[in-house]
Design an enzyme around this catalytic site. Structure first.
Site, mmCIF file in Angstrom:
data_model
loop_
_atom_site.group_PDB
_atom_site.id
_atom_site.type_symbol
_atom_site.label_atom_id
_atom_site.label_comp_id
_atom_site.label_asym_id
_atom_site.label_seq_id
_atom_site.Cartn_x
_atom_site.Cartn_y
_atom_site.Cartn_z
ATOM 1 C CG HIS A 177 -1.990 1.004 1.250
ATOM 2 N ND1 HIS A 177 -1.767 2.359 1.210
ATOM 3 C CD2 HIS A 177 -3.338 0.856 1.283
ATOM 4 C CE1 HIS A 177 -2.925 3.001 1.227
ATOM 5 N NE2 HIS A 177 -3.892 2.113 1.264
ATOM 6 C CG HIS B 285 0.603 5.597 9.719
ATOM 7 N ND1 HIS B 285 0.225 6.692 8.990
ATOM 8 C CD2 HIS B 285 1.954 5.651 9.789
ATOM 9 C CE1 HIS B 285 1.290 7.376 8.621
ATOM 10 N NE2 HIS B 285 2.353 6.764 9.094
ATOM 11 C CD GLU C 214 -3.067 10.618 9.118
ATOM 12 O OE1 GLU C 214 -4.085 9.958 9.400
ATOM 13 O OE2 GLU C 214 -2.040 10.113 8.643
ATOM 14 C CE1 TYR D 172 -10.059 5.794 4.175
ATOM 15 C CE2 TYR D 172 -10.200 5.358 6.532
ATOM 16 C CZ TYR D 172 -9.447 5.640 5.415
ATOM 17 O OH TYR D 172 -8.088 5.772 5.517
ATOM 18 C CG HIS E 74 -4.186 6.475 12.599
ATOM 19 N ND1 HIS E 74 -3.097 7.176 13.077
ATOM 20 C CD2 HIS E 74 -4.110 6.586 11.240
ATOM 21 C CE1 HIS E 74 -2.404 7.685 12.076
ATOM 22 N NE2 HIS E 74 -2.990 7.326 10.939
#
Length: 416
Positions: free
Chosen positions: A275, A318, A324, A333, A354
């Site tokens: 990713h 992450h 963010e 999402y 998160h």
């Protein structure tokens, strides 16, 4: 009808002959107009960074009258503590939004030294009322309804799936076309938003400059009382003048409002494995004094094909150096199966962990990896500075105090 091209030097006139042909400030302007320069940067900025426009108006802006403190304010105090916890909100509504225009329906969510984020809700148009923000430019991200932005430079039409930017100091009013309109609003007081560098991607990709649209000149020549509300140094001020501030008959320059259709974003993603980092989805960026570290990045996660092989396809777990704030325009999402809907907001600040919730992880970790089309549009306002939450947002009933529970289903599966 629009003018095309990000950052181009445009010119437009609503009445033929309104633009002086060979100079900016003639002794007598055509049609009895007044010449006025609007600067978006210091005069001595390098040419490729220099922003300014010349406006030819029925009356100069100095005739707007005296500003007085306004009884209402859109900025709110922040909570004293900088919590390391992840936070999330369902769509926010207030009783004051029962009948409101754009200014009255703003809800301040969070801020950092150079960026503030709001939600907007409006079901009432601004007829003889106008707004200007001297503190920074405004980025509109609608998720429901349609609005028209009438600006000093002309009209922009805006609905879900598109964005608009109103530069610092430009006066405008919002007309509600649908029954109601809802969206996100980001105020950027740093360097003006621009297109990101493409690096090894090459000359093409992401948001193409030719798809950005600028208004053609249009003007109001009306008498009577017109109220102008101005945000200046974090406070609202107002004045009442006897003419519309949208009285620009012609203009030329590269400092002007613009809009962009997010469906035209040329998405870059992996066609092999893993990713890529979300920076590949950057639409616009406000550069800081540190190369590669932005004051603000506007990032989208648009409709796209997911084809990575032997890969966990949703966003990975992450802990980030940057800060963010996320929202959702439509769809679901891919890292959150529940609790994150259009109009919702999440904040994950520096080093706050998160990632996909338990249900999303279980599905993605065991699914058959066929090509899969994701039909959703999420976005992120990413800053180098900590998102500080306002008191009103922190105490609002829409804040999901149980948000962290979405990660509590994970089990130890380690075996030697």
């Amino acid at each position: 009808m629009y003018l095309q091209g990000f950052g181009n030097y445009h010119h437009s006139e609503a009445v033929k002959g309104a633009l002086p042909p060979n100079q900016n400030s003639p002794q007598h302007c055509n049609l009895g107009l007044y010449a006025e320069q609007l600067s978006g940067t210091a005069f001595t900025r390098p040419r490729h960074n220099n922003l300014r426009s010349w406006l030819y108006r029925i009356l100069p802006t100095v005739t707007q009258g005296t500003y007085y403190p306004y009884e209402f304010n859109i900025m709110h105090s922040f909570v004293d503590e900088f919590s390391p916890n992840a936070m999330r909100w369902s769509p926010l509504y207030n009783s004051s939004q029962i009948k409101c225009d754009f200014v009255e329906g703003l809800f301040h969510i969070a801020g950092s030294p150079l960026v503030n984020t709001y939600t907007y809700y409006c079901n009432h148009s601004m007829s003889d009322k106008y707004f200007a923000n001297n503190d920074g430019e405004l980025l509109f991200v609608p998720y429901a309804g349609e609005i028209h932005l009438y600006t000093e430079f002309g009209k922009l039409m805006l609905s879900s799936g598109s964005i608009a930017v109103i530069p610092r100091g430009v006066k405008f009013k919002v007309e509600v076309i649908s029954k109601e309109a809802k969206g996100y609003l980001c105020e950027n007081s740093g360097n003006p938003l621009t297109l990101p560098q493409l690096g090894p991607i090459g000359a093409n990709g992401l948001a193409n400059p030719r798809h950005f649209q600028y208004p053609v000149a249009a003007f109001e020549d009306s008498g009577g009382e017109h109220t102008i509300i101005c945000k200046n140094q974090k406070k609202l001020w107002f004045t009442v003048c006897n003419h519309s501030p949208l009285n620009v008959v012609a203009w030329h320059g590269n400092y002007a409002p613009y809009c962009y259709d997010l469906s035209l974003f040329n998405t870059i993603n992996t066609v092999s494995f893993d990713h890529p980092d979300p920076s590949i989805f950057t639409v616009l960026t406000s550069e800081s004094e540190i190369p590669g570290v932005s004051n603000l990045d506007f990032v989208i996660f648009p409709p796209r094909w997911m084809v990575a092989e032997h890969t966990f396809r949703p966003p990975y777990f992450h802990r980030n150096y940057m800060n963010e704030l996320m929202g959702l325009v439509y769809g679901e999402y891919d890292a959150k199966k529940e609790g994150f809907i259009p109009g919702g907001i999440s904040i994950h600040n520096c080093m706050t962990p998160h990632g996909p919730d338990y249900e999303s992880y279980e599905i993605a970790a065991s699914q058959d990896l066929k090509p899969n089309y994701i039909n959703s549009l999420a976005f992120m306002f990413e800053t180098k500075d900590y998102w500080q939450v306002t008191e009103q947002a922190y105490r609002h009933p829409s804040r999901q105090v149980d948000y962290l529970n979405c990660w509590q289903g994970f089990k130890v599966e380690f075996s030697q």
